[in-house]
Design a protein around this motif. Structure first.
Motif, PDB file in Angstrom:
ATOM      1  N   ALA A  47       0.812  -1.221   0.000  1.00 25.17           N
ATOM      2  CA  ALA A  47       0.000   0.000   0.000  1.00 25.17           C
ATOM      3  C   ALA A  47       0.848   1.274   0.000  1.00 25.17           C
ATOM      4  O   ALA A  47       0.313   2.358   0.054  1.00 25.17           O
ATOM      5  N   GLU A  48       2.166   1.132  -0.073  1.00 25.81           N
ATOM      6  CA  GLU A  48       3.016   2.309   0.115  1.00 25.81           C
ATOM      7  C   GLU A  48       2.839   3.382  -0.937  1.00 25.81           C
ATOM      8  O   GLU A  48       2.656   4.539  -0.616  1.00 25.81           O
ATOM      9  N   ASP A  49       2.933   3.043  -2.216  1.00 27.58           N
ATOM     10  CA  ASP A  49       2.653   4.031  -3.246  1.00 27.58           C
ATOM     11  C   ASP A  49       2.387   3.326  -4.564  1.00 27.58           C
ATOM     12  O   ASP A  49       2.860   2.237  -4.810  1.00 27.58           O
ATOM     13  N   GLY A  50       1.627   3.975  -5.398  1.00 29.91           N
ATOM     14  CA  GLY A  50       1.177   3.361  -6.643  1.00 29.91           C
ATOM     15  C   GLY A  50       2.294   3.029  -7.611  1.00 29.91           C
ATOM     16  O   GLY A  50       2.235   2.029  -8.308  1.00 29.91           O
ATOM     17  N   SER A  51       3.354   3.849  -7.664  1.00 29.26           N
ATOM     18  CA  SER A  51       4.416   3.597  -8.641  1.00 29.26           C
ATOM     19  C   SER A  51       5.208   2.344  -8.293  1.00 29.26           C
ATOM     20  O   SER A  51       5.602   1.599  -9.181  1.00 29.26           O
ATOM     21  N   SER A  52       5.453   2.094  -7.005  1.00 29.78           N
ATOM     22  CA  SER A  52       6.148   0.865  -6.598  1.00 29.78           C
ATOM     23  C   SER A  52       5.296  -0.352  -6.921  1.00 29.78           C
ATOM     24  O   SER A  52       5.805  -1.365  -7.407  1.00 29.78           O
ATOM     25  N   GLU A  53       4.020  -0.262  -6.646  1.00 26.88           N
ATOM     26  CA  GLU A  53       3.130  -1.384  -6.931  1.00 26.88           C
ATOM     27  C   GLU A  53       3.027  -1.617  -8.440  1.00 26.88           C
ATOM     28  O   GLU A  53       3.059  -2.750  -8.907  1.00 26.88           O
ATOM     29  N   GLU A  54       2.954  -0.562  -9.205  1.00 23.45           N
ATOM     30  CA  GLU A  54       2.904  -0.672 -10.667  1.00 23.45           C
ATOM     31  C   GLU A  54       4.166  -1.357 -11.193  1.00 23.45           C
ATOM     32  O   GLU A  54       4.104  -2.209 -12.073  1.00 23.45           O
ATOM     33  N   LYS A  55       5.324  -0.994 -10.639  1.00 23.66           N
ATOM     34  CA  LYS A  55       6.594  -1.606 -11.045  1.00 23.66           C
ATOM     35  C   LYS A  55       6.580  -3.108 -10.773  1.00 23.66           C
ATOM     36  O   LYS A  55       6.996  -3.904 -11.615  1.00 23.66           O
ATOM     37  N   ARG A  56       6.101  -3.497  -9.608  1.00 22.80           N
ATOM     38  CA  ARG A  56       6.021  -4.926  -9.271  1.00 22.80           C
ATOM     39  C   ARG A  56       5.084  -5.661 -10.224  1.00 22.80           C
ATOM     40  O   ARG A  56       5.366  -6.781 -10.649  1.00 22.80           O
ATOM     41  N   ILE A  57       3.978  -5.031 -10.544  1.00 19.14           N
ATOM     42  CA  ILE A  57       3.000  -5.666 -11.433  1.00 19.14           C
ATOM     43  C   ILE A  57       3.589  -5.850 -12.827  1.00 19.14           C
ATOM     44  O   ILE A  57       3.435  -6.913 -13.437  1.00 19.14           O
ATOM     45  N   GLN A  58       4.286  -4.855 -13.329  1.00 24.57           N
ATOM     46  CA  GLN A  58       4.890  -4.974 -14.652  1.00 24.57           C
ATOM     47  C   GLN A  58       5.989  -6.033 -14.666  1.00 24.57           C
ATOM     48  O   GLN A  58       6.215  -6.681 -15.679  1.00 24.57           O
ATOM     49  N   TRP A  59       6.663  -6.223 -13.558  1.00 22.27           N
ATOM     50  CA  TRP A  59       7.750  -7.193 -13.438  1.00 22.27           C
ATOM     51  C   TRP A  59       7.231  -8.631 -13.509  1.00 22.27           C
ATOM     52  O   TRP A  59       7.882  -9.508 -14.069  1.00 22.27           O
ATOM     53  N   ALA A  60       6.069  -8.874 -12.965  1.00 21.77           N
ATOM     54  CA  ALA A  60       5.571 -10.240 -12.771  1.00 21.77           C
ATOM     55  C   ALA A  60       4.804 -10.771 -13.983  1.00 21.77           C
ATOM     56  O   ALA A  60       4.191 -10.014 -14.733  1.00 21.77           O
ATOM     57  N   ASP A  61       4.842 -12.088 -14.131  1.00 24.45           N
ATOM     58  CA  ASP A  61       4.062 -12.780 -15.167  1.00 24.45           C
ATOM     59  C   ASP A  61       2.786 -13.380 -14.605  1.00 24.45           C
ATOM     60  O   ASP A  61       1.840 -13.638 -15.346  1.00 24.45           O
ATOM     61  N   SER A  62       2.776 -13.656 -13.305  1.00 20.79           N
ATOM     62  CA  SER A  62       1.597 -14.216 -12.648  1.00 20.79           C
ATOM     63  C   SER A  62       1.605 -13.760 -11.194  1.00 20.79           C
ATOM     64  O   SER A  62       2.602 -13.236 -10.707  1.00 20.79           O
ATOM     65  N   PHE A  63       0.459 -13.968 -10.524  1.00 22.16           N
ATOM     66  CA  PHE A  63       0.294 -13.413  -9.189  1.00 22.16           C
ATOM     67  C   PHE A  63      -0.378 -14.421  -8.264  1.00 22.16           C
ATOM     68  O   PHE A  63      -1.329 -15.083  -8.659  1.00 22.16           O
ATOM     69  N   VAL A  64       0.128 -14.484  -7.033  1.00 22.43           N
ATOM     70  CA  VAL A  64      -0.500 -15.248  -5.965  1.00 22.43           C
ATOM     71  C   VAL A  64      -0.773 -14.240  -4.860  1.00 22.43           C
ATOM     72  O   VAL A  64       0.156 -13.660  -4.288  1.00 22.43           O
ATOM     73  N   LEU A  65      -2.056 -13.995  -4.599  1.00 21.38           N
ATOM     74  CA  LEU A  65      -2.451 -13.046  -3.558  1.00 21.38           C
ATOM     75  C   LEU A  65      -2.920 -13.853  -2.352  1.00 21.38           C
ATOM     76  O   LEU A  65      -3.862 -14.639  -2.448  1.00 21.38           O
TER      77      LEU A  65
END
Length: 137
Positions: A47-65
């Motif tokens: 939840a820290e900031d949108g740009s860090s989260e966006e970077k992580r999302i672009q980095w990943a191919d799949s997600f486990v929440l």
């Protein structure tokens, strides 16, 4: 973090700091060697900031929440996170992004705040996979 470490080492460690880590792990699937890179981010840092989260999302191919079945708040944030991921990833291509929702702490069923059915219905409504597990067990 407990679930990631359990997957990678087959050991359970109950307490973790609030740090993010990137792990690399070789895995054999259907006779093929696969190199996994896992970016494990604690919920407090997501939840820290949108740009860090966006970077992580672009980095990943799949997600486990992962959410705790004993913590409704950790479950309630999932729809927004999944919508954010899908908007960022699927907006670029027509390919469906693989997302799995995992309810953790199944061993603490006496403290359950989120039912298995709620988890399954959320995953179904958002077109995600669903599992309920216990990192401890």
């Amino acid at each position: 973090a407990a679930l990631t470490v359990r997957f990678l080492t087959r050991r359970f460690i109950g307490e973790y700091g609030d740090m993010e880590f990137i792990y690399s792990h070789n895995l054999t699937v259907d006779g093929r060697e696969i190199l996994l890179h896992i970016w494990d981010v604690p919920n407090s840092q997501q939840a820290e900031d949108g740009s860090s989260e966006e970077k992580r999302i672009q980095w990943a191919d799949s997600f486990v929440l992962v959410y705790s079945i004993c913590d409704r708040a950790s479950f309630n944030i999932l729809p927004l996170k999944i919508q954010f991921i899908k908007a960022a990833k699927e907006g670029q291509s027509q390919e469906k992004v693989p997302i799995v929702i995992v309810g953790n702490k199944r061993d603490l069923h006496h403290q359950r705040a989120v039912s298995s059915e709620e988890g399954r219905l959320l995953a179904l409504s958002l077109d995600c996979g669903f599992y309920e597990v216990s990192a401890a067990e």
